[in-house]
Design a protein around this motif. Structure first.
Motif, PDB file in Angstrom:
ATOM      1  N   THR A 183       0.835  -1.202   0.000  1.00 55.52           N
ATOM      2  CA  THR A 183       0.000   0.000   0.000  1.00 55.52           C
ATOM      3  C   THR A 183       0.864   1.244   0.000  1.00 55.52           C
ATOM      4  O   THR A 183       2.076   1.171   0.177  1.00 55.52           O
ATOM      5  CB  THR A 183      -0.868   0.077   1.274  1.00 55.52           C
ATOM      6  OG1 THR A 183      -0.180  -0.605   2.310  1.00 55.52           O
ATOM      7  CG2 THR A 183      -2.201  -0.530   1.028  1.00 55.52           C
ATOM      8  N   ALA A 184       0.178   2.352  -0.201  1.00 54.82           N
ATOM      9  CA  ALA A 184       0.870   3.625  -0.207  1.00 54.82           C
ATOM     10  C   ALA A 184       1.697   3.785   1.065  1.00 54.82           C
ATOM     11  O   ALA A 184       2.809   4.298   1.037  1.00 54.82           O
ATOM     12  CB  ALA A 184      -0.130   4.769  -0.340  1.00 54.82           C
ATOM     13  N   ILE A 215       5.589   2.585   1.214  1.00 56.42           N
ATOM     14  CA  ILE A 215       6.683   3.391   0.695  1.00 56.42           C
ATOM     15  C   ILE A 215       6.550   4.837   1.133  1.00 56.42           C
ATOM     16  O   ILE A 215       7.500   5.475   1.528  1.00 56.42           O
ATOM     17  CB  ILE A 215       6.686   3.420  -0.852  1.00 56.42           C
ATOM     18  CG1 ILE A 215       7.137   2.097  -1.430  1.00 56.42           C
ATOM     19  CG2 ILE A 215       7.625   4.509  -1.339  1.00 56.42           C
ATOM     20  CD1 ILE A 215       7.437   2.208  -2.903  1.00 56.42           C
ATOM     21  N   LEU A 216       5.335   5.327   1.034  1.00 54.72           N
ATOM     22  CA  LEU A 216       5.112   6.749   1.218  1.00 54.72           C
ATOM     23  C   LEU A 216       4.650   7.087   2.623  1.00 54.72           C
ATOM     24  O   LEU A 216       4.000   6.290   3.288  1.00 54.72           O
ATOM     25  CB  LEU A 216       4.047   7.229   0.228  1.00 54.72           C
ATOM     26  CG  LEU A 216       4.326   6.949  -1.253  1.00 54.72           C
ATOM     27  CD1 LEU A 216       3.223   7.518  -2.109  1.00 54.72           C
ATOM     28  CD2 LEU A 216       5.672   7.507  -1.668  1.00 54.72           C
ATOM     29  N   ASP A 217       4.965   8.296   3.000  1.00 55.32           N
ATOM     30  CA  ASP A 217       4.464   8.846   4.247  1.00 55.32           C
ATOM     31  C   ASP A 217       3.103   9.466   3.944  1.00 55.32           C
ATOM     32  O   ASP A 217       3.016  10.432   3.206  1.00 55.32           O
ATOM     33  CB  ASP A 217       5.437   9.905   4.769  1.00 55.32           C
ATOM     34  CG  ASP A 217       4.940  10.557   6.056  1.00 55.32           C
ATOM     35  OD1 ASP A 217       3.895  10.112   6.575  1.00 55.32           O
ATOM     36  OD2 ASP A 217       5.592  11.501   6.517  1.00 55.32           O
ATOM     37  N   GLU A 218       2.064   8.904   4.506  1.00 50.18           N
ATOM     38  CA  GLU A 218       0.714   9.401   4.213  1.00 50.18           C
ATOM     39  C   GLU A 218       0.409  10.707   4.944  1.00 50.18           C
ATOM     40  O   GLU A 218      -0.531  11.403   4.578  1.00 50.18           O
ATOM     41  CB  GLU A 218      -0.318   8.338   4.583  1.00 50.18           C
ATOM     42  CG  GLU A 218      -0.222   7.115   3.704  1.00 50.18           C
ATOM     43  CD  GLU A 218      -1.237   6.066   4.098  1.00 50.18           C
ATOM     44  OE1 GLU A 218      -1.369   5.820   5.308  1.00 50.18           O
ATOM     45  OE2 GLU A 218      -1.900   5.518   3.212  1.00 50.18           O
ATOM     46  N   GLY A 219       1.203  10.992   5.938  1.00 48.31           N
ATOM     47  CA  GLY A 219       1.082  12.267   6.643  1.00 48.31           C
ATOM     48  C   GLY A 219      -0.337  12.634   7.009  1.00 48.31           C
ATOM     49  O   GLY A 219      -1.025  11.855   7.680  1.00 48.31           O
ATOM     50  N   PRO A 220      -0.776  13.822   6.575  1.00 48.86           N
ATOM     51  CA  PRO A 220      -2.098  14.327   6.958  1.00 48.86           C
ATOM     52  C   PRO A 220      -3.248  13.467   6.439  1.00 48.86           C
ATOM     53  O   PRO A 220      -4.380  13.621   6.886  1.00 48.86           O
ATOM     54  CB  PRO A 220      -2.160  15.707   6.287  1.00 48.86           C
ATOM     55  CG  PRO A 220      -0.754  16.037   5.944  1.00 48.86           C
ATOM     56  CD  PRO A 220      -0.051  14.750   5.705  1.00 48.86           C
ATOM     57  N   LEU A 221      -2.977  12.573   5.469  1.00 53.44           N
ATOM     58  CA  LEU A 221      -4.039  11.740   4.910  1.00 53.44           C
ATOM     59  C   LEU A 221      -4.446  10.627   5.865  1.00 53.44           C
ATOM     60  O   LEU A 221      -5.567  10.119   5.816  1.00 53.44           O
ATOM     61  CB  LEU A 221      -3.587  11.120   3.581  1.00 53.44           C
ATOM     62  CG  LEU A 221      -3.381  12.076   2.410  1.00 53.44           C
ATOM     63  CD1 LEU A 221      -2.863  11.320   1.201  1.00 53.44           C
ATOM     64  CD2 LEU A 221      -4.675  12.794   2.077  1.00 53.44           C
ATOM     65  N   GLN A 222      -3.511  10.256   6.711  1.00 55.62           N
ATOM     66  CA  GLN A 222      -3.730   9.133   7.620  1.00 55.62           C
ATOM     67  C   GLN A 222      -5.061   9.204   8.373  1.00 55.62           C
ATOM     68  O   GLN A 222      -5.805   8.224   8.381  1.00 55.62           O
ATOM     69  CB  GLN A 222      -2.570   9.067   8.616  1.00 55.62           C
ATOM     70  CG  GLN A 222      -2.453   7.736   9.314  1.00 55.62           C
ATOM     71  CD  GLN A 222      -1.115   7.078   9.057  1.00 55.62           C
ATOM     72  OE1 GLN A 222      -0.117   7.748   8.838  1.00 55.62           O
ATOM     73  NE2 GLN A 222      -1.085   5.754   9.080  1.00 55.62           N
TER      74      GLN A 222
END
Lengths: 164, 164
Positions: free
Chosen positions: B14-15, B18-25
């Motif tokens: 999932t995103a 690899i990625l930091d979902e930051g504020p989306l979390q």
DNA sequence: TATTGTTATACTCTATAACTATA
DNA sequence: TATAGTTATAGAGTATAACAATA
């Protein structure tokens, strides 16, 4: 406004209020879709219409901001988008001056995508608007339930590699 | 197959891998969308491609079967669809001989929609296919967690009347 | 006047094919 | 030979406008 048919009862909220969902009840895809109706409406009225920012645009903008020097391929892969569509969305954001494309450090095919100051500002405002609006809906759940819901959804999403 | 960029690590799911979902979390709409990627793929590979039945078609078919003599207006309202689109979907199902339109008992403007024997059979097969496929994914959750997830999603969906 | 269902139509979003530049 | 990014284009899916028939 939306047309509502209220045969004998009044003001139904979900399909389950009037209709018998029957076999759909235990189907995760259906339950997710029904819940998504709520979040989509929130996004539409609080972000899309106010800040002129589509769902995808907001997501891309926020991920790019959070992950310095991300490439389009990474974004496409992680958001389950095709490369051409990803390019189009980045193009849209770029034309509005919200992101910029920059030469990749080592790979001359790839491009780093970065947010501009305007992009960061817009993403910030969008996040605040969504969180405030979603908080009202989420208040039907206790803090513990909210945490649980997010964790369970996360677990489901983590099965992505396993399907297809 | 799908292009996957694996810079230094391997096979991300999932995103968030690899990625930091930051504020989306903590954004419910985002979490729902990510989880929906999984259920959409399941539906696509196990139902849409096998039985030639779209998500909407399956839902309509099942609701019509479960609720005798439903009208198009009721369906549209409850599935958050516009009337013209609802008409088009019913038309599609009708042309395939999966549902039939029938004179309404009292209101001569309205029509009862009913499933045919073929429609019921197809809906049944689709439900079995989805449940079997989703069960594999849902097995990452304990029975208790599964129940909890469905209840929480139901609660979120029930907020529909409250938004917009 | 309002509502049910429909046609016509436009718009948004997503997918495929084919290309270039680079690896 | 494969990958990153792009263009062009076709296809889903959804929305709005306008209409006839009925309430």
């Amino acid at each position: 406004m939306k047309a509502r048919s209220t045969p004998t009862r009044q003001e139904p909220a979900t399909a389950s209020d009037i209709l018998d969902e029957g076999p759909l009840q235990p189907i995760l895809g259906y339950r997710l879709a029904q819940a998504t109706v709520v979040t989509n409406r929130i996004f539409e009225s609080q972000v899309a219409e106010v800040l002129d920012l589509r769902k995808v645009e907001y997501t891309v903008l926020t991920l790019v901001q959070q992950n310095e020097g991300l490439t389009a391929a990474q974004l496409a892969s992680e958001l389950a988008f095709t490369a051409p569509n990803m390019a189009a969305w980045i193009d849209r954001l770029s034309r509005r001056g919200l992101v910029e494309r920059e030469q990749h450090s080592r790979d001359r095919r790839a491009l780093h995508i970065r947010t501009t100051a305007a992009g960061r500002e817009l993403a910030k405002r969008a996040t605040q608007a969504i969180r405030a609006a979603e908080a009202q809906v989420l208040s039907v759940l206790s803090p513990g339930e909210q945490l649980m819901l997010f964790e369970l959804l996360q677990k489901v999403a983590s099965c992505r590699a396993q399907v297809k």
